[in-house]
Every structure is written in C-alpha cells, then in structure tokens.
Design a protein around this motif. Structure first.
Motif, PDB file in Angstrom:
ATOM      1  N   MET A  79       0.812  -1.246  -0.092  1.00  0.00           N
ATOM      2  CA  MET A  79      -0.132   0.065   0.006  1.00  0.00           C
ATOM      3  C   MET A  79       0.709   1.428   0.097  1.00  0.00           C
ATOM      4  O   MET A  79       1.900   1.375   0.823  1.00  0.00           O
ATOM      5  N   SER A  80       0.493   2.049  -0.723  1.00  0.00           N
ATOM      6  CA  SER A  80       1.382   3.510  -1.167  1.00  0.00           C
ATOM      7  C   SER A  80       1.356   4.286   0.272  1.00  0.00           C
ATOM      8  O   SER A  80       0.649   4.238   1.019  1.00  0.00           O
ATOM      9  N   GLN A  81       2.754   4.745   0.284  1.00  0.00           N
ATOM     10  CA  GLN A  81       2.865   5.742   1.700  1.00  0.00           C
ATOM     11  C   GLN A  81       2.943   7.126   0.899  1.00  0.00           C
ATOM     12  O   GLN A  81       3.683   8.174   1.706  1.00  0.00           O
ATOM     13  N   LYS A  82       2.286   7.313  -0.010  1.00  0.00           N
ATOM     14  CA  LYS A  82       2.525   8.709  -0.418  1.00  0.00           C
ATOM     15  C   LYS A  82       0.901   9.413  -0.785  1.00  0.00           C
ATOM     16  O   LYS A  82      -0.185   8.915  -0.960  1.00  0.00           O
ATOM     17  N   LEU A  83       0.974  10.639  -0.333  1.00  0.00           N
ATOM     18  CA  LEU A  83       0.005  11.517  -0.101  1.00  0.00           C
ATOM     19  C   LEU A  83      -0.018  12.408  -1.792  1.00  0.00           C
ATOM     20  O   LEU A  83       1.119  13.058  -1.924  1.00  0.00           O
ATOM     21  N   ALA A  84      -1.258  12.741  -2.285  1.00  0.00           N
ATOM     22  CA  ALA A  84      -1.407  13.633  -3.130  1.00  0.00           C
ATOM     23  C   ALA A  84      -1.882  15.014  -2.876  1.00  0.00           C
ATOM     24  O   ALA A  84      -3.082  14.841  -2.126  1.00  0.00           O
ATOM     25  N   ILE A  85      -1.413  15.901  -2.973  1.00  0.00           N
ATOM     26  CA  ILE A  85      -1.854  17.159  -2.665  1.00  0.00           C
ATOM     27  C   ILE A  85      -2.599  17.675  -4.125  1.00  0.00           C
ATOM     28  O   ILE A  85      -1.908  18.127  -4.923  1.00  0.00           O
ATOM     29  N   LEU A  86      -3.983  17.560  -4.034  1.00  0.00           N
ATOM     30  CA  LEU A  86      -4.751  18.041  -5.279  1.00  0.00           C
ATOM     31  C   LEU A  86      -4.794  19.658  -5.396  1.00  0.00           C
ATOM     32  O   LEU A  86      -5.555  20.157  -4.340  1.00  0.00           O
ATOM     33  N   ASP A  87      -4.341  20.316  -6.238  1.00  0.00           N
ATOM     34  CA  ASP A  87      -3.989  21.702  -6.007  1.00  0.00           C
ATOM     35  C   ASP A  87      -5.127  22.337  -6.879  1.00  0.00           C
ATOM     36  O   ASP A  87      -5.405  22.350  -8.006  1.00  0.00           O
ATOM     37  N   ALA A  88      -5.981  23.260  -5.982  1.00  0.00           N
ATOM     38  CA  ALA A  88      -6.971  23.964  -6.715  1.00  0.00           C
ATOM     39  C   ALA A  88      -6.588  25.618  -6.880  1.00  0.00           C
ATOM     40  O   ALA A  88      -7.335  26.542  -6.787  1.00  0.00           O
ATOM     41  N   GLY A  89      -5.244  25.757  -6.814  1.00  0.00           N
ATOM     42  CA  GLY A  89      -4.775  26.894  -7.101  1.00  0.00           C
ATOM     43  C   GLY A  89      -4.385  27.640  -5.793  1.00  0.00           C
ATOM     44  O   GLY A  89      -4.672  28.874  -5.586  1.00  0.00           O
ATOM     45  N   ALA A  90      -3.891  26.798  -4.789  1.00  0.00           N
ATOM     46  CA  ALA A  90      -3.933  27.520  -3.417  1.00  0.00           C
ATOM     47  C   ALA A  90      -2.706  28.397  -3.157  1.00  0.00           C
ATOM     48  O   ALA A  90      -1.652  27.987  -3.897  1.00  0.00           O
ATOM     49  N   GLN A  91      -2.810  29.515  -2.495  1.00  0.00           N
ATOM     50  CA  GLN A  91      -1.946  30.180  -2.077  1.00  0.00           C
ATOM     51  C   GLN A  91      -0.990  29.443  -1.153  1.00  0.00           C
ATOM     52  O   GLN A  91       0.266  29.852  -1.019  1.00  0.00           O
TER      53      GLN A  91
END
Ligand code: XMP
Length: 617
Positions: free
Chosen positions: A1-13
C-alpha cells in the motif's frame, strides 16, 4: 500500500506550505492538478484537496476528476476542498464576492477523528470567502465559526473538510489536525524524510552562497559526490567549480568514474593530475625538511606531506580558475559524525588525527572563521547521505562506495626499508605458546597501528598459517594481542605453513610501480565484493600492500582487511563462512596470486578494533 499523499491543487496560495508541513510529518507528498487521471490517483494512499481562489459555481472553477471522491481513499478538503467535497455530494455553497482570510476562534466537535485530542475551541486562520451553506446529507458539521460551517465530515467515507488552514502557523494546532488526518485516519507510517531534507539543503546552499562562487574538492567518496550533486541542483552552473585532485593514490578508474557520474548531471569536474607533485613533495616536520613522499616510510610523515600538498594544489587550482580567494566559498561534504568528531577533538586524539587534513585543514579553518565554508550535509549521517544520493539519481557504484581515506592507497602501502625487529626473538618465542600441530604462529617484521587503552601504538603483526577452522583462527586472533602486548594485529596467511621466523622484507616506498601493485589487488577485491553483493554488509575493506616476500625475493604480500562497524570507533572483521562467503575469499586469494605480478602471499586480517585500527597505518 502506497505511503504517498497527493495534494490536489485548486490554485492554493498555501499549497507549498501544505506540502512542507506534510513532509515535516515525514509523509511523502506530490502536488498534482485536480484533473489528475484516475490511474495516477490510484498510486496514492490519500488526498488533500487544497484551497483556491475560485468558487465552485464560477466559470473559472477548476476542472476536477470526479473519481477523486469514489476511490474510497481518505480525503481532507481544505477551504475550496471542503466546498468541492460538499458540492459534489449534493450540498450547496454560500457565495460571496470577496474573500478575506483572517485569524478566528472556532468551536469544534472533539469527538471527530480529525480533532481528536484537541480542545473544543481553536484559534485558526479562517477563509472568509465562500463557505458551505447546506451541508450534504451524508456529511455532518464538526466545526462552527460564528454560525458558518468551519468543518464537515463523513467518517465512513473517510472524508473530512475544514474551512480554515491547518497548514499555517496561525492555526495553532494545525499540525495536530494534519497528524490526525495522516496517521489516525489515513494510516501513514510517517517514515519519509529525505525529500524534504533535500529541499532544505538546497535552500541552505542558496541562502548561504547567494551569487558568490563555490569551489568543491571532490575526493571520489560518497560524501563529496552527493554534495556536488546537491550543489548542482542549488546553484547556477557558472557559480560551481568542481575540482578533483588525483594525487596518484586513487583506486583503479576512480577519478574517471567520478567525472563520468557527475557529467550525467551536467556537472563538469576538472581533474587535476597532480601525482608528480605529490610523489615529489616534502614537508617540514619538527623544524626540518622531510624526505620526498616517494622515499618516506613513516605513516605520519606520509599523511603530513599529502595533507599539505593537497592545500598547495587546491590553492593553485583557485588561482588557475581565476577565483577570488577573498569571496569564493569552499564547499565540503562534511557529515554530522565528522562534526561531532571534530568537536570532540580533545576527547579523541585519534579522531582528530584522522580527520585533520581534509575536512579541517588550516585552509578550511581560516575560511570557516570568515564564514565562507558551506557544508550542506552537516545534518546527515552516512546512511542518509546514501539515500539522498540515490534520490538525487547517483548510480549505485557511487552511492554504495565504501569510505576511502583521503591519502588513499598511500597509507595502505606499508613502507619500510628495513625489517622491524625490535625484541623480535623474545616476542617470537613467547608466541610459540600458541602454536599447535595444525597452526604455526609467526611474528611478521612490520609495524602496524593499533589502539590500546587510549593511545595509538605502532607495533607487530602476527601471521597464522596451516590448516584450521576459521573460528579457531579468530579465537587465536582475540587471544594473542591480549597476552602479548607488542602485537597489534593477527592475520591468517593462505598457502603453506610458515614454520620459521620471518626476518627479511622487500624494501618498499611509494613508487608508481608499488602503488600499481596494490591498485591491481584492490581492484580485484572490489570486483568480488560487488559480485557477492558485500559492499553494504561490510563497512569497509581496506586492501594493504606489505613488504613481506616470504622467501620470494623482491615480492610483496597483500592483506585483506574486512571490517564491520557502525561508527568506525570499534568494529570486527567479517568471519569467512559467516559474514564473508568462503567462495568470495577463495576467489580473492586465487585471483590476486594469479593476476598481480610479484605477490608472494595473501593474508586475511582477523583483528577487531581494538586492538587493530581499521587501516594498517
Ligand atoms: P582507523 O584506521 O583509525 O580508521 O580505524 C577509521 C576510519 O578513518 C579512515 N581513515 C582516514 N580517513 N584520512 C581520511 O580521510 C586519513 O588519513 C585516514 N586514516 C583513516 C579509515 O579509512 C576508516 O574509515
């Protein structure tokens, strides 16, 4: 099982800040667009959907892959992320024309898994933009900010949303909230550290050096090579000057390999062939000029000459490169243990002596006082440097290279013009107490370094020969130096039993042909270490050239010193048949005798440290 997180970017400052915080919590993360296709998303364990300036209803609303919400993965939505989560599940969003972010006190439901172990009121940085209006029926509200929705959740779907920024310092317990999400909810292990640290190292280099020039002397070892790769990442090509000084005591192909490995990074290493300068160099010892390096026999004299010549050649390189000696930075691959060791100079004179010439030479000290030394690996230990090197894309041959002393093969060639015979007959006689029908015990007329008590001693090596179990030989190697203090080291000598005293040597100093002999044997040993995958399990394997001919006049011998240690302060040899495969040992012996001209015998060093140091001198 992956140990990676995806930060899905909505254009965040604050997207980068989320990334940074997550990495500080030792979770590996990637920042990806919201449109990332499903097969990519599946590679991640969980998602954080970041904030963003748009409204979910707006024409500019970022496109997103709706599958994000049906993969069954834990999701934390921050600001826009919360709104999107709510909207997708049938809720509505209260639209405002203007957004304003500001510190706020909110109340939370401490029963929520996201807020476990937190007090019911929290100071947070809140987004006063759009907010959830009607909350989707499958969600419940777990945070309130003056009647506005501050947090929602659907624990069954492992979906959580916050209208504030847990990633910033103004949210006082933001890190706890992120920890709750990452560890209790998403089940990350939190064992990733290196990427964040690489970034920190890059920032440190940029901040320290600014626009100045940097000179890095590349030794060929792991540390300076990884340091070069890091500097290459942090600096503009025209700022960085990589210089490798070939002093003539490098391993076979070593200089060329380092140059090649770094060239694949677009890094150019200037190799200075200074072997003539080194072979002919002298130094001032105790007020008088020493003999030339090619004639020196004393180990300390050899180290001294080499250390000083390094500085001279480096100074000349600075001048040749047209660098301003008053502003140029010197980069070094100094590791945490090196610094610890040099800080404890007074406690450990051995450590000091070992390190003196390369990380802490007079030139270095002078520059350090002026704040012009940059040491980006100073927080790293050896194993971490290897991980970092791998991460930077360096090849295994470099990353797993064993430590190699600055003076190189020069201090692995035991030099002598006459046999060492002090109290020889008396000591030889005492040793005969250990002789058996199977094993002969022979005093060897050479001096080798040992540590006994607090000090270094420079005394005899003993050779065992004949037929015996390795475990018996190893016991003798433990026993003999304990009883006979003039003995620092015990080796097993392959081949016929040696039954009479050895009182002759082949005069040996650092000539090119002598060093070539050692270089050839060292190369064979290293090829076999690679073949049997022993580079990692054995900490270091010095190969030593000894001036012992055993009746083959003009010949010399080779000792193989396998060494297993964590810190190089103490350690043990790898026992053949145990930590060292017998076939590997036999192959080394056979090949050295067959392929290296002028080698009389091969020996296997069976000494722990103490009493014998890692190196023979
Ligand atoms: P010893 O022989 O003291 O070695 O057990 C401990 C570690 O230090 C290395 N070493 C040196 N490294 N210059 C170096 O850069 C030197 O003069 C030197 N002498 C020993 C040795 O290889 C081992 O890793």
């Amino acid at each position: 099982m992956s140990q990676k997180l995806a930060i899905l970017d909505a254009g965040a400052q604050y997207g980068k800040v989320i990334d940074r915080r997550v990495r500080e919590l030792k979770v590996e993360s990637d920042i990806l667009p919201l449109t990332t296709p499903t097969h990519e998303l599946k590679k991640y364990r969980a998602f954080i959907i970041s904030g963003g300036p748009e409204s979910v209803y707006g024409e500019q609303a970022p496109k997103y892959n709706p599958e994000i919400f049906s993969l069954g993965k834990p999701i934390l939505g921050i600001c826009y992320g919360l709104q999107l989560m709510n909207y997708v599940h049938g809720g509505t969003v209260l639209k405002k024309n203007k957004r304003e972010d500001g510190p706020c006190r909110i109340t939370i439901n401490a029963d929520s898994p996201l807020f476990q172990n937190l007090a019911p009121t929290q100071d947070v940085l809140m987004t006063h933009g759009d907010s959830a209006d009607q909350v989707a029926t499958s969600f419940k509200v777990t945070g309130d900010s003056d009647g506005l929705v501050a947090a929602i959740e659907n624990p069954k779907k492992k979906m959580y949303g916050v209208q504030f920024h847990p990633e910033v310092d103004l949210t006082l317990h933001g890190k706890d909230i992120l920890s709750n999400f990452l560890f209790s909810i998403a089940g990350f292990k939190g064992d990733f550290t290196m990427a964040d640290r690489e970034q920190l190292a890059v920032e440190y280099i940029q901040k320290t050096v600014g626009e100045q020039q940097v000179l890095l002397l590349i030794s060929g070892g792991v540390d300076s090579t990884v340091c070069a790769a890091l500097l290459g990442k942090a600096l503009k090509p025209q700022q960085l000057h990589l210089v490798h000084i070939d002093h003539g005591f490098m391993r076979k192909n070593e200089s060329a390999e380092v140059k090649k490995a770094l060239s694949t990074f677009g890094l150019h290493v200037k190799v200075i062939d200074a072997s003539d300068t080194f072979f002919n160099a002298t130094t001032i010892m105790n007020g008088s000029i020493s003999e030339k390096l090619s004639e020196a026999t004393n180990a300390e004299v050899k180290r001294h000459i080499i250390g000083n010549t390094f500085i001279e050649v480096a100074k000349k390189a600075i001048a040749d490169l047209d660098l301003d000696p008053d502003t140029t930075f010197l980069a070094q691959g100094t590791l945490r243990p090196d610094l610890i060791e040099s800080a404890s100079d007074k406690a450990s004179s051995n450590a000091q002596k070992i390190k003196t010439h390369h990380n802490d030479s007079p030139l270095v000290r002078e520059l350090r006082d002026k704040g012009r030394v940059v040491e980006p690996l100073q927080e790293y230990h050896k194993d971490e440097v290897r991980i970092l090197g791998k991460q930077l894309g360096l090849p295994d041959e470099i990353v797993w290279r064993q430590p190699f002393p600055g003076p190189g093969l020069a201090i692995r060639t035991l030099c002598a013009t006459k046999p060492y015979l002090e109290k020889y007959d008396r000591t030889y006689k005492k040793l005969q107490a250990f002789t058996t029908d199977q094993i002969a015990v022979t005093l060897l007329p050479v001096q080798t370094v040992g540590v006994q008590g607090d000090g270094r001693t420079y005394s005899y090596a003993v050779g065992l020969s004949g037929q015996s179990e390795w475990s018996t030989l190893r016991e003798l190697a433990l026993e003999i130096p304990k009883t006979i203090h003039d003995v620092n080291r015990v080796v097993y000598i392959f081949g016929e039993k040696i039954s009479s005293p050895v009182k002759e040597i082949t005069p040996t100093t650092l000539s090119e042909s002598v060093v070539d002999q050692l270089r050839a044997a060292d190369s064979i040993v290293n090829q076999i270490l690679l073949k049997y995958d022993l580079m990692r399990s054995l900490s270091q394997v010095p190969v030593i050239l000894l001036p012992l001919h055993f009746g083959h006049e003009g010949a010399r011998s080779i000792a193989i010193r396998t060494f297993i240690t964590n810190d190089f302060m103490t350690g043990v040899p790898a026992l053949p048949g145990k930590e060292m495969p017998l076939e590997a040992v036999n192959e080394m012996v056979t090949r050295i005798l067959e392929e290296v001209p002028g080698i009389a015998r091969v020996m296997y060093d069976l000494t722990s440290k103490p009493p014998g140091t890692t190196e023979w001198e």
